[in-house]
Design a protein around this motif. Sequence first.
Motif, PDB file in Angstrom:
ATOM      1  N   ILE A 125     -82.451  16.297   0.581  1.00 39.76           N
ATOM      2  CA  ILE A 125     -82.007  17.019   1.319  1.00 39.76           C
ATOM      3  C   ILE A 125     -80.230  16.958   1.467  1.00 39.76           C
ATOM      4  O   ILE A 125     -79.719  18.426   1.845  1.00 39.76           O
ATOM      5  N   TYR A 126     -79.719  15.336   1.556  1.00 39.01           N
ATOM      6  CA  TYR A 126     -78.742  15.284   2.193  1.00 39.01           C
ATOM      7  C   TYR A 126     -77.615  16.121   1.208  1.00 39.01           C
ATOM      8  O   TYR A 126     -76.902  17.077   1.905  1.00 39.01           O
ATOM      9  N   ASN A 127     -77.427  16.009  -0.008  1.00 40.24           N
ATOM     10  CA  ASN A 127     -76.643  17.514  -0.792  1.00 40.24           C
ATOM     11  C   ASN A 127     -76.812  18.797  -0.616  1.00 40.24           C
ATOM     12  O   ASN A 127     -75.850  19.319  -0.776  1.00 40.24           O
ATOM     13  N   PHE A 128     -77.644  18.702  -0.565  1.00 41.68           N
ATOM     14  CA  PHE A 128     -78.033  20.553  -1.064  1.00 41.68           C
ATOM     15  C   PHE A 128     -77.506  20.979   0.876  1.00 41.68           C
ATOM     16  O   PHE A 128     -77.025  22.321   0.888  1.00 41.68           O
ATOM     17  N   LYS A 129     -77.454  20.281   1.626  1.00 42.18           N
ATOM     18  CA  LYS A 129     -77.402  20.494   3.438  1.00 42.18           C
ATOM     19  C   LYS A 129     -75.871  20.827   3.254  1.00 42.18           C
ATOM     20  O   LYS A 129     -75.170  21.819   4.179  1.00 42.18           O
ATOM     21  N   PHE A 130     -75.140  19.587   2.584  1.00 46.51           N
ATOM     22  CA  PHE A 130     -73.456  19.778   2.708  1.00 46.51           C
ATOM     23  C   PHE A 130     -73.185  20.793   2.079  1.00 46.51           C
ATOM     24  O   PHE A 130     -72.493  21.219   2.200  1.00 46.51           O
ATOM     25  N   LYS A 131     -73.535  20.620   0.581  1.00 49.52           N
ATOM     26  CA  LYS A 131     -73.004  21.673   0.437  1.00 49.52           C
ATOM     27  C   LYS A 131     -73.495  23.837   0.678  1.00 49.52           C
ATOM     28  O   LYS A 131     -72.771  24.440   0.308  1.00 49.52           O
ATOM     29  N   LEU A 132     -74.346  23.623   1.310  1.00 47.07           N
ATOM     30  CA  LEU A 132     -75.151  24.366   2.219  1.00 47.07           C
ATOM     31  C   LEU A 132     -73.753  25.208   3.121  1.00 47.07           C
ATOM     32  O   LEU A 132     -72.989  26.092   3.871  1.00 47.07           O
ATOM     33  N   GLU A 133     -73.388  24.017   4.145  1.00 46.04           N
ATOM     34  CA  GLU A 133     -72.756  23.872   4.846  1.00 46.04           C
ATOM     35  C   GLU A 133     -71.168  24.321   4.062  1.00 46.04           C
ATOM     36  O   GLU A 133     -70.668  25.307   5.328  1.00 46.04           O
ATOM     37  N   GLN A 134     -70.791  23.944   3.543  1.00 46.01           N
ATOM     38  CA  GLN A 134     -69.571  24.181   2.980  1.00 46.01           C
ATOM     39  C   GLN A 134     -69.247  25.748   2.364  1.00 46.01           C
ATOM     40  O   GLN A 134     -68.361  26.234   2.448  1.00 46.01           O
ATOM     41  N   TYR A 135     -70.923  26.089   1.900  1.00 44.78           N
ATOM     42  CA  TYR A 135     -70.236  27.197   1.478  1.00 44.78           C
ATOM     43  C   TYR A 135     -70.841  28.389   2.523  1.00 44.78           C
ATOM     44  O   TYR A 135     -69.855  29.676   2.327  1.00 44.78           O
ATOM     45  N   GLY A 136     -70.955  28.021   3.175  1.00 36.50           N
ATOM     46  CA  GLY A 136     -70.728  28.578   4.482  1.00 36.50           C
ATOM     47  C   GLY A 136     -69.654  29.053   5.084  1.00 36.50           C
ATOM     48  O   GLY A 136     -69.109  29.541   6.117  1.00 36.50           O
ATOM     49  N   MET A 137     -68.794  27.931   5.297  1.00 32.32           N
ATOM     50  CA  MET A 137     -67.347  28.157   5.491  1.00 32.32           C
ATOM     51  C   MET A 137     -66.295  28.421   4.692  1.00 32.32           C
ATOM     52  O   MET A 137     -65.402  29.372   4.952  1.00 32.32           O
ATOM     53  N   ILE A 138     -66.200  28.040   3.213  1.00 32.00           N
ATOM     54  CA  ILE A 138     -65.274  28.908   1.976  1.00 32.00           C
ATOM     55  C   ILE A 138     -66.268  29.291   1.195  1.00 32.00           C
ATOM     56  O   ILE A 138     -66.165  29.159   0.072  1.00 32.00           O
ATOM     57  N   GLY A 139     -67.434  29.946   1.393  1.00 32.18           N
ATOM     58  CA  GLY A 139     -68.378  30.436  -0.093  1.00 32.18           C
ATOM     59  C   GLY A 139     -67.196  31.590  -0.714  1.00 32.18           C
ATOM     60  O   GLY A 139     -67.234  32.181  -0.702  1.00 32.18           O
ATOM     61  N   ASN A 140     -67.620  30.769  -2.438  1.00 31.84           N
ATOM     62  CA  ASN A 140     -67.034  31.929  -3.686  1.00 31.84           C
ATOM     63  C   ASN A 140     -68.786  32.473  -4.341  1.00 31.84           C
ATOM     64  O   ASN A 140     -69.960  31.252  -3.836  1.00 31.84           O
ATOM     65  N   GLU A 141     -68.792  33.041  -5.136  1.00 29.54           N
ATOM     66  CA  GLU A 141     -69.692  33.074  -5.980  1.00 29.54           C
ATOM     67  C   GLU A 141     -69.683  31.806  -6.992  1.00 29.54           C
ATOM     68  O   GLU A 141     -70.879  32.209  -7.246  1.00 29.54           O
ATOM     69  N   GLU A 142     -69.277  31.619  -6.823  1.00 34.12           N
ATOM     70  CA  GLU A 142     -69.054  30.286  -8.519  1.00 34.12           C
ATOM     71  C   GLU A 142     -70.093  29.263  -7.636  1.00 34.12           C
ATOM     72  O   GLU A 142     -71.346  28.303  -7.811  1.00 34.12           O
ATOM     73  N   MET A 143     -69.385  29.187  -5.939  1.00 30.47           N
ATOM     74  CA  MET A 143     -70.729  28.110  -5.394  1.00 30.47           C
ATOM     75  C   MET A 143     -72.524  27.991  -5.291  1.00 30.47           C
ATOM     76  O   MET A 143     -72.842  28.137  -4.252  1.00 30.47           O
ATOM     77  N   ALA A 144     -72.046  30.606  -4.536  1.00 30.70           N
ATOM     78  CA  ALA A 144     -73.624  30.340  -4.864  1.00 30.70           C
ATOM     79  C   ALA A 144     -74.263  30.036  -5.811  1.00 30.70           C
ATOM     80  O   ALA A 144     -75.645  29.993  -5.024  1.00 30.70           O
ATOM     81  N   LYS A 145     -73.717  29.831  -7.497  1.00 29.27           N
ATOM     82  CA  LYS A 145     -74.786  30.289  -7.934  1.00 29.27           C
ATOM     83  C   LYS A 145     -75.512  28.413  -8.641  1.00 29.27           C
ATOM     84  O   LYS A 145     -76.152  28.197  -8.740  1.00 29.27           O
ATOM     85  N   ASP A 146     -73.993  27.616  -8.084  1.00 23.63           N
ATOM     86  CA  ASP A 146     -74.546  26.651  -8.248  1.00 23.63           C
ATOM     87  C   ASP A 146     -75.539  25.981  -7.356  1.00 23.63           C
ATOM     88  O   ASP A 146     -76.253  25.412  -7.254  1.00 23.63           O
TER      89      ASP A 146
END
Length: 175
Positions: A58-79
């Motif tokens: 939950i913590y990791n997914f939330k953190f990555k989702l927040e990062q994607y919201g700020m600086i999202g790219n296609e690689e982050m979306a796939k991850d």
Amino acid sequence: MEIILTALSAGLVTLACNVIFFTWIKTKWEENLETYKIAYSGIFKEKIEIHRELLKRIYNFKFKLEQYGMIGNEEMAKDLFQESNDFINFYLINQPFIKPSILKMIEDLNKEYQECFEAFHTYSVYRTPGVDTILLSEAAHKAVEVSNRLRGADFKAIENEIIQAMRKDLKYSDS
């Protein structure tokens, strides 16, 4: 005298048989108790590990989702997409160890994560040149809205519920 010796020998035989019988029963009972104790401790440990892994995911997914919201790219979306699938598989496979109330909260949380991901992804796609500014503006507004929800207290409820379940299992309380 013969009657007393016969009674005494019968009593000794009965006593010896009773000692053997009770020793056998005690040994079997202790073996079964040890087997159940080992099985229970394994299940108990597994349950605690699953709760820890849930919190971690939950913590990791939330953190990555927040990062994607700020600086999202296609690689982050796939991850994130792969991590979302892994998260769903994890809680579905381990649902026998998860309280139904926590499972319901996890399912709701997953829906929220999916909505956030979709809003961030839409905004990311609309940032490309040539997209209508109205669509970009709507996507940006939606991304900000879900970003605020992502940081909100709604996500704390499930974290607290899992922690309380772990404390209850560990028989630990603040009082």
